[in-house]
Scaffold this active site. Structure first.
Site, PDB file in Angstrom:
ATOM      1  N   ASP A   1       5.440  -9.055   9.116  1.00  0.00           N
ATOM      2  CA  ASP A   1       5.532  -7.610   9.018  1.00  0.00           C
ATOM      3  C   ASP A   1       6.889  -7.219   8.442  1.00  0.00           C
ATOM      4  O   ASP A   1       7.828  -8.032   8.386  1.00  0.00           O
ATOM      5  CB  ASP A   1       5.339  -6.966  10.386  1.00  0.00           C
ATOM      6  CG  ASP A   1       3.867  -6.903  10.791  1.00  0.00           C
ATOM      7  OD1 ASP A   1       3.007  -7.145   9.926  1.00  0.00           O
ATOM      8  OD2 ASP A   1       3.585  -6.622  11.967  1.00  0.00           O
TER       9      ASP A   1
ATOM     10  N   ASP B   1       0.823  -1.214   0.000  1.00  0.00           N
ATOM     11  CA  ASP B   1       0.000   0.000   0.000  1.00  0.00           C
ATOM     12  C   ASP B   1       0.858   1.266   0.000  1.00  0.00           C
ATOM     13  O   ASP B   1       0.360   2.355   0.297  1.00  0.00           O
ATOM     14  CB  ASP B   1      -0.905   0.023   1.241  1.00  0.00           C
ATOM     15  CG  ASP B   1      -2.078  -0.936   1.133  1.00  0.00           C
ATOM     16  OD1 ASP B   1      -2.338  -1.429   0.022  1.00  0.00           O
ATOM     17  OD2 ASP B   1      -2.729  -1.214   2.171  1.00  0.00           O
TER      18      ASP B   1
ATOM     19  N   ASP C   1       9.444  -5.549   9.424  1.00  0.00           N
ATOM     20  CA  ASP C   1      10.668  -5.534  10.216  1.00  0.00           C
ATOM     21  C   ASP C   1      11.100  -6.914  10.675  1.00  0.00           C
ATOM     22  O   ASP C   1      11.965  -7.032  11.548  1.00  0.00           O
ATOM     23  CB  ASP C   1      10.481  -4.617  11.426  1.00  0.00           C
ATOM     24  CG  ASP C   1       9.203  -4.891  12.189  1.00  0.00           C
ATOM     25  OD1 ASP C   1       8.241  -5.378  11.566  1.00  0.00           O
ATOM     26  OD2 ASP C   1       9.139  -4.618  13.398  1.00  0.00           O
TER      27      ASP C   1
ATOM     28  N   ASP D   1      -5.258  -8.501  14.527  1.00  0.00           N
ATOM     29  CA  ASP D   1      -4.719  -9.814  14.891  1.00  0.00           C
ATOM     30  C   ASP D   1      -5.332 -10.336  16.190  1.00  0.00           C
ATOM     31  O   ASP D   1      -5.717 -11.501  16.297  1.00  0.00           O
ATOM     32  CB  ASP D   1      -3.195  -9.738  15.002  1.00  0.00           C
ATOM     33  CG  ASP D   1      -2.707  -8.514  15.773  1.00  0.00           C
ATOM     34  OD1 ASP D   1      -3.534  -7.780  16.349  1.00  0.00           O
ATOM     35  OD2 ASP D   1      -1.486  -8.277  15.801  1.00  0.00           O
TER      36      ASP D   1
END
Length: 496
Positions: free
Chosen positions: A147, A92, A149, A240
């Site tokens: 994710d 995105d 990281d 989540d």
């Protein structure tokens, strides 16, 4: 009447924090008990190569120029049959991350990897919306999520997929490890905060048949479990946690693997750390509002209900800590007739019940892990830093109690390992530090009033306790000032 109400709020806050501390001690006792038992078998039989399922790996990204390539390269090298493996880059982004993503995707497609970049016209639903959109196109029966990281090792899928040999298993969560816990004392404290969430809380809840949650990354879902539980929804900012509870209420079982770790990057600035904690706090309260009525009316065991309440409402601790800091001065003033030393017989024991419990809890974890988190300084700074951060996170708790959904504020990541410096372009992720700087200065000034009051009345034994509040606000104020200077003054950014 007004000040009497403040006194009631003050002691109610202290009592709530004391209960929180006792719950941590209960968790610690359970942890020691469970560690003495044999670990449950996750996979009764290995999966034959011909029966290995198709896996889709989803990588939700939004403006991750510093870490996108690292993540894509790591995931492309996961050990899994290439004819049963696909990567969805749910991008995105609105910055040059798009070019980085396209370049790495083209590179890995040239090496035979089924990798697809999926972009939307808008960020509706934020991360939850991106995951839901990708899920509708996913080929796999199992969905792994990472994710930006995180840096999974090659053996991640072979280590975690066998858990799903039991058809009742809907999700398996790996433990987070940290690439930069020794970057600074701020990252060291974060590793101390997050580590027990996995190795103590998840382990205890898993072993005792209690509800626990997918942490948004470093885990694998059975696609059927997501669909049958209502899919990804974005009426909270912790999609989540929300899906985790809906899935377990639907009858799916979860597995936690403490011996499977995925390295990740901790926030390296106070602003990023605060932003992350604010989103988690807001989202957990939103999820509690949404889930608890249904959960409490369900036929689940009382132990599951009670622990779920404690889990989903745990971020109220930040709110109670903020109330404690704001009401301590009027409480001292309006109880002056009972004598200042009497405060030591009631106030201090209650707050120590929290502080000592938390120090025991975190020090036990640190000593067990024998990591850098076991250093003495973070353990001492943790209570005062919590005080300094509490008012900001308390505002997010209030926000979560009053509003559904909201903006998903990403946590900046910079591709830092160990003690690496911030890249020179880190300033592009500026946040609202000036507003927080002003608020921290006001809180620091206000917190000096009870300390001055005790000094005037020569209540020397109360000074260390009262001094924790201005110390916490001063530490936060000093760090915020330094970060603002680095952003606003040319030449103060560290080189890449």
């Amino acid at each position: 009447m007004f000040f009497r109400a403040l006194i009631i709020v003050h002691f109610a806050s202290m009592a709530g924090l004391a209960l929180y501390g006792l719950h941590r001690l209960w968790m610690l006792v359970c942890w020691h008990i469970e560690r003495g038992k044999p670990a449950p078998a996750h996979s009764p039989q290995p999966i034959a190569p011909a029966d290995l399922p198709h896996v889709t790996v989803q990588l939700p990204l939004y403006n991750e120029r510093f870490v996108a390539a690292r993540l894509m390269d790591a995931v492309a090298q996961l050990d899994w049959p290439r004819d049963r493996f696909e990567i969805q880059v749910l991008d995105d982004s609105t910055d040059d991350t798009r070019h980085i993503v396209d370049e790495r995707a083209e590179h890995w497609r040239g090496k035979g990897i089924d990798i697809r970049v999926i972009r939307r016209e808008n960020r509706k639903g934020y991360k939850a919306g991106a995951l839901e959109n990708g899920l509708s196109l996913a080929k796999g029966d199992f969905i792994a999520v990472f994710d930006a990281d995180f840096v999974p090792s090659k053996d991640f899928l072979p280590s975690i997929i066998p858990c799903f040999a039991d058809p009742r298993i809907g999700m398996a969560q790996a433990r987070w490890d940290f690439l930069n816990s020794n970057h600074s004392w701020i990252s060291n404290i974060q590793s101390l905060l997050l580590g027990p969430h996995f190795s103590i809380e998840h382990l205890v809840r898993f072993r005792r048949g209690l509800f626990f949650n997918f942490n948004g990354t470093a885990g694998v879902w059975r696609k059927k479990a997501i669909f049958s539980s209502g899919g990804w929804q974005h009426d909270t900012v912790t999609e989540d946690l929300d899906l985790s509870y809906r899935a377990q209420l639907a009858g799916w079982r979860f597995v936690y693997l403490d011996d499977v770790t995925v390295p990740s990057e901790l926030p390296v600035t106070l602003a990023a750390f605060r932003s992350q904690q604010q989103r988690w706090a807001k989202g957990s309260i939103q999820t509690a509002r949404k889930i608890l009525p249904r959960l409490l009316l369900s036929p689940l065991p009382l132990s599951v209900k009670l622990e779920s309440v404690a889990h989903l409402l745990s971020n109220l601790g930040w709110f109670l800590c903020a109330l404690l800091a704001l009401t301590i001065y009027p409480t001292i003033q309006w109880r002056v007739d009972i004598g200042p030393y009497q405060l030591l017989r009631l106030d201090v024991p209650l707050i120590l019940c929290t502080s000592v419990a938390m120090i025991i809890y975190f020090s036990s974890y640190a000593l067990n892990r024998k990591s850098s988190a076991g250093s003495f300084l973070p353990l001492l700074l943790l209570p005062v830093l919590s005080i300094g951060m509490a008012p900001y996170i308390a505002l997010s708790v209030l926000n979560g109690a009053l509003r559904h959904g909201g903006i998903f504020v990403r946590t900046p990541k910079f591709g830092i390992c160990g003690s690496d410096r911030l890249p020179s372009l880190a300033f592009i992720y500026q946040q609202r530090e000036l507003m927080y700087l002003a608020l921290s200065a006001a809180l620091f000034a206000y917190s000096l009033l009870p300390l001055h009051f005790a000094w005037q009345r020569e209540t020397w034994l109360a000074l260390p306790f009262l001094g924790m509040f201005p110390l916490g606000f001063f530490i936060v104020l000093a760090i915020e000032f330094i970060e603002v200077v680095k952003q606003l003054v040319p030449g103060t950014q560290e080189p890449a």
